[in-house]
Design an enzyme around this catalytic site. Structure first.
Site, PDB file in Angstrom:
ATOM      1  N   HIS A 273     -41.813 -13.173   5.017  1.00  0.00           N
ATOM      2  CA  HIS A 273     -41.697 -13.115   3.567  1.00  0.00           C
ATOM      3  C   HIS A 273     -41.442 -14.473   2.938  1.00  0.00           C
ATOM      4  CE1 HIS A 273     -39.767 -12.166  -0.379  1.00  0.00           C
ATOM      5  NE2 HIS A 273     -40.783 -11.342  -0.404  1.00  0.00           N
ATOM      6  N   CYS A 274     -41.112 -15.478   3.733  1.00  0.00           N
ATOM      7  CA  CYS A 274     -40.690 -16.760   3.157  1.00  0.00           C
ATOM      8  C   CYS A 274     -41.801 -17.803   3.116  1.00  0.00           C
ATOM      9  CB  CYS A 274     -39.493 -17.315   3.933  1.00  0.00           C
ATOM     10  SG  CYS A 274     -37.984 -16.352   3.725  1.00  0.00           S
TER      11      CYS A 274
END
Length: 439
Positions: A273-274
């Site tokens: 997600h980053c």
């Protein structure tokens, strides 16, 4: 006592009720950390299945054992709910909701917006609100503050607002919520002091910065650094290959230098997600200020191109063996975005799988941490697929096996022995192998 003094005292005595909104990979371990430290911890999530699982003492995240959830729930310190009307019970509230990108690769803050509005509906004097979701600098000071002040209360006088970026690394055996230093920045000094006191009760080191925007920029800087360096390794892999140089051997050798070198590994693309998302929050904000982020954009271009490069490798390797991709039986090893976790968010396995299906391949996958492919934006319209058992017979029956994620529990020696063709995207094998193609 003032609102600030009252809350400082309650936090120091662990007499405060703490709320965590979003019980995913970030929120769940944070909720548990506070409950285990003696706070009453309320966890909020819109998914009733998650809440039901937690109330039953069951974890739905692989690296967090159910025994830990069960112990927290049995102590009566941890409770999960879908009732956001209970936010008024909390003295401190942490927002841990997703911040994805739109199809145009622009920030999508809809989850943060909806959550902040829910908090505003029950906001009362004396509460501390901390945003943990990754975002561009200025979000906390402007958007979040404005939405909360629609309640009629004023930041810094009636309630307190801060930002503290999440730093979880799912599956990392050395680092977890309580021993990863926590950066905090407040909209004002009172909020910063309260946020520092809040996190210091459960985290070994708290790093206080001058303001919320600096804390927001810290998170983006960490992930831009990783994105750019991963892209550099992916580019070097492409450059070295026609020279007959193995990037993995180069990295093994370069890593022996005790200074001036930090290892990053190439791969089939980026995931999680980053790294695939956060740098573009900064790019978007820079464009808003009339600036370009050429390094970030180039890194994104290189990393996004890696899955298509893997597919081309598969095509050429099969062609060299007289086999077309159409009708070829291909096994993907690992669909999680990183080793030894079940998190598939933004995994490069999905664009690889989607391209192979479009070319007519007969696809299957094995992942010990992902029993069934979740429906995502990258995999929306295909029939359900489940992980298949990894047997010598299965490996021998596939035209190609692609190592996308190098889970430790996979027997890669058996893969090499039984599969007629292996596309190695993770540097599992060293040296020349008769049936292994590096990608």
């Amino acid at each position: 006592m003032s609102h600030k003094e009252t809350l400082l005292d309650k936090l120091a005595r662990h007499d405060a009720t703490v709320g965590v909104i979003g019980l995913g990979y970030i929120g769940l371990p944070l909720w548990l950390a506070f409950a285990e430290s003696g706070f009453v911890a309320l966890g909020f999530d819109v998914d009733p299945r998650k809440v039901a699982a937690l109330d039953d003492g069951r974890s739905y995240i692989g690296h967090i054992p159910s025994a830990r959830v069960c112990a927290a729930v049995e102590k009566m310190s941890a409770r999960a709910t879908t009732e956001f009307s209970r936010l008024g019970e909390c003295d401190a509230i942490m927002i841990c909701v997703p911040t994805p990108l739109t199809e145009a690769r622009e920030p999508d803050l809809s989850y943060v917006t909806e959550t902040t509005r829910a908090i505003a509906r029950t906001l009362r004097p004396g509460q501390l609100v901390v945003l943990e979701s990754t975002t561009y600098p200025g979000t906390t000071d402007t958007m979040v503050r404005q939405l909360l002040e629609e309640s009629g209360l004023t930041s810094g006088r009636d309630f307190f607002l801060a930002y503290s970026p999440e730093r979880e690394d799912p599956g990392n055996p050395r680092f977890h919520t309580s021993n990863i230093p926590k950066v905090v920045g407040g909209v004002d000094t009172d909020a910063a002091e309260l946020a520092e006191r809040l996190y210091s009760q459960v985290i070994s080191a708290v790093v206080r910065v001058s303001n919320a925007a600096t804390a927001e920029a810290t998170k983006l800087t960490e992930n831009v650094f990783r994105a750019v360096n991963i892209a550099l390794m992916n580019e070097l892999k492409v450059v070295f290959e026609p020279m007959g140089i193995d990037i993995w051997e180069v990295l093994d050798a370069a890593s022996t230098k005790p200074f001036g070198f930090m290892r990053f590994d190439p791969g089939p693309g980026w995931g999680g997600h980053c790294i695939p998302l956060d740098p573009f929050y900064l790019s978007w904000k820079a464009r808003e200020n009339g600036l370009e982020t050429r390094f970030i954009e180039l890194a994104g271009e290189i990393n996004r191109d890696m899955p298509s490069r893997v597919v081309k490798k598969v095509e050429s390797a099969l062609d060299a063996r007289g086999t077309l991709v159409r009708g070829a039986r291909i096994l993907i090893l690992g669909v999680a975005y990183k080793r030894d976790v079940g998190d598939t968010r933004e995994s490069p396995a999905f664009p690889i799988a989607r391209a192979l299906v479009a070319l007519g391949a007969e696809l299957s996958y094995h992942d010990p941490h992902v029993a069934e492919l979740p429906e995502t934006r990258s995999w929306p319209a295909h029939p359900k697929m489940s992980s298949v058992a990894l047997t010598p017979e299965l490996l021998a029956s596939r035209d190609a096996v692609i190592i996308v994620t190098d889970h430790a529990s996979i027997d890669f020696r058996a893969v090499k022995e039984h599969a007629p063709l292996v596309i190695d995207c993770r540097g599992v094998y060293r040296g020349e192998q008769r049936n292994v193609i590096k990608a």
